[in-house]
Design an enzyme around this catalytic site. Structure first.
Site, PDB file in Angstrom:
ATOM      1  CG  ASP A  81      -6.483 -35.348 -55.561  1.00  0.00           C
ATOM      2  OD1 ASP A  81      -7.105 -36.430 -55.494  1.00  0.00           O
ATOM      3  OD2 ASP A  81      -5.245 -35.283 -55.656  1.00  0.00           O
ATOM      4  NE  ARG A 183       9.155  -5.725 -47.731  1.00  0.00           N
ATOM      5  CZ  ARG A 183       9.577  -5.156 -48.866  1.00  0.00           C
ATOM      6  NH1 ARG A 183      10.861  -5.172 -49.188  1.00  0.00           N
ATOM      7  NH2 ARG A 183       8.721  -4.566 -49.692  1.00  0.00           N
ATOM      8  CG  ASP A 185       4.440 -12.210 -54.293  1.00  0.00           C
ATOM      9  OD1 ASP A 185       4.749 -11.056 -53.954  1.00  0.00           O
ATOM     10  OD2 ASP A 185       4.616 -12.645 -55.451  1.00  0.00           O
ATOM     11  CD  GLN A 254     -12.762 -26.779 -51.222  1.00  0.00           C
ATOM     12  OE1 GLN A 254     -13.607 -27.056 -50.384  1.00  0.00           O
ATOM     13  NE2 GLN A 254     -12.288 -27.689 -52.065  1.00  0.00           N
TER      14      GLN A 254
END
Length: 301
Positions: A81, A183, A185, A254
């Site tokens: 994939d 808030r 990550d 990417q």
């Protein structure tokens, strides 16, 4: 735009480009075998330019991905994939369909096992296939009202921090309306195609490919009430970095743009689409069962 799966309006494919995961062991041998199968089926075969540059194969002509639209009828991807994502982003909007052949475990998009290639391709090139349209996201990154980066994504646009920095803070607006301050990550904005990738590992829902929606999935949110949400696919999503260090936005993992506090990312559905071709007996549910190890036995009632 909905993802449409159909068996109608079949096309004939004579000029076929091969794209592959050239880092894999034995790749050149597998690629030549695939090329011979296609030639025996009466097709003219080319190698995508980067694939050609990274193999020892010299007897097959090459074509750059940017030139597929005027020279190629069909692209066949030999890999996984990730390989499919890379070429799909390059040729989106060219109206050149893709077929995915997996060299290892079954993929969601590269769904044809290598050992079944000759039988399956013979039927598909006769017109026995299903057509599956997928849309992409496109994003612009702004700093002081100036565009500093752009990107497109078939899977997802992800804002996240580095592994050593603290939480980041984001403000999110949808169609100009304030949604929340968060808030966490990071935040994942995923298409239905990408709902089975990073968004799923962050606790997001799986969207069937035909659902016209976009997933917003927070990554390790500070407030447990910050749950994933599915928005209409035509939403304009604006994300502003309010606080945090070592933050970036990436597109299908990417390409990326580094962010500073105050930067904004505007994300919307792209006008460009890709078309995946599947065998007639393709099943999205079977792919999910096999990838996610769902119970294989049908219910008795």
């Amino acid at each position: 735009m909905s993802n449409l799966k159909t068996k109608s309006a079949q096309r004939h494919f004579k000029k076929i480009a091969l794209v592959g995961k050239y880092q894999a062991d034995g790749f050149a041998h597998m690629l030549l075998n695939l090329a011979n199968i296609l030639k025996n089926l009466g097709c003219e075969v080319f190698l995508e330019a980067e694939t050609a540059q990274n193999t020892t194969i010299t007897q097959i002509s090459s074509v750059a991905a940017k030139d597929f639209q005027s020279n190629i009828d069909l692209v066949i991807v030999l890999g996984g994939d990730g390989t499919m994502l890379g070429i799909a982003r390059q040729i989106a909007g060219q109206d050149v369909p893709l077929i995915g052949i997996n060299m290892g475990t079954l993929g969601y998009m590269t769904d044809i096992p290598l050992q079944d290639v000759e039988l399956v391709l013979t039927e598909m090139l006769k017109g026995h296939y299903e057509s599956d349209n997928r849309y992409l996201l496109e994003a612009e990154v702004y700093r002081n009202d100036q565009i500093i980066g752009t990107g497109s994504a078939l899977n997802d646009v992800v804002v996240n921090r580095s592994g050593i920095s603290g939480m980041l803070e984001l403000t999110v607006r949808v169609n100009g309306q304030f949604m929340y301050n968060q808030r966490s990550d990071g935040l994942i904005v995923a298409t239905p195609t990408g709902s089975t990738a990073y968004a799923m590992s962050a606790g997001g829902p799986i969207l069937h490919p035909s659902v016209a929606g976009v997933v917003l999935a927070p990554i390790a949110p500070h407030a447990l009430s910050n749950r994933p949400i599915v928005l209409p696919s035509d939403s304009l999503i604006e994300i502003e970095l309010v606080g945090g260090k070592d933050v970036s936005v990436n597109f299908d993992m990417q390409s990326l743009t580094r962010l500073q506090v105050g930067d904004q990312i505007k994300i919307k559905q792209s006008q460009k689409t890709i078309t995946l071709l599947h065998p007639i007996d393709h099943s999205d549910y079977r792919a999910l069962r096999q990838k996610l190890h769902w119970n294989e036995h049908p219910s008795s009632f």
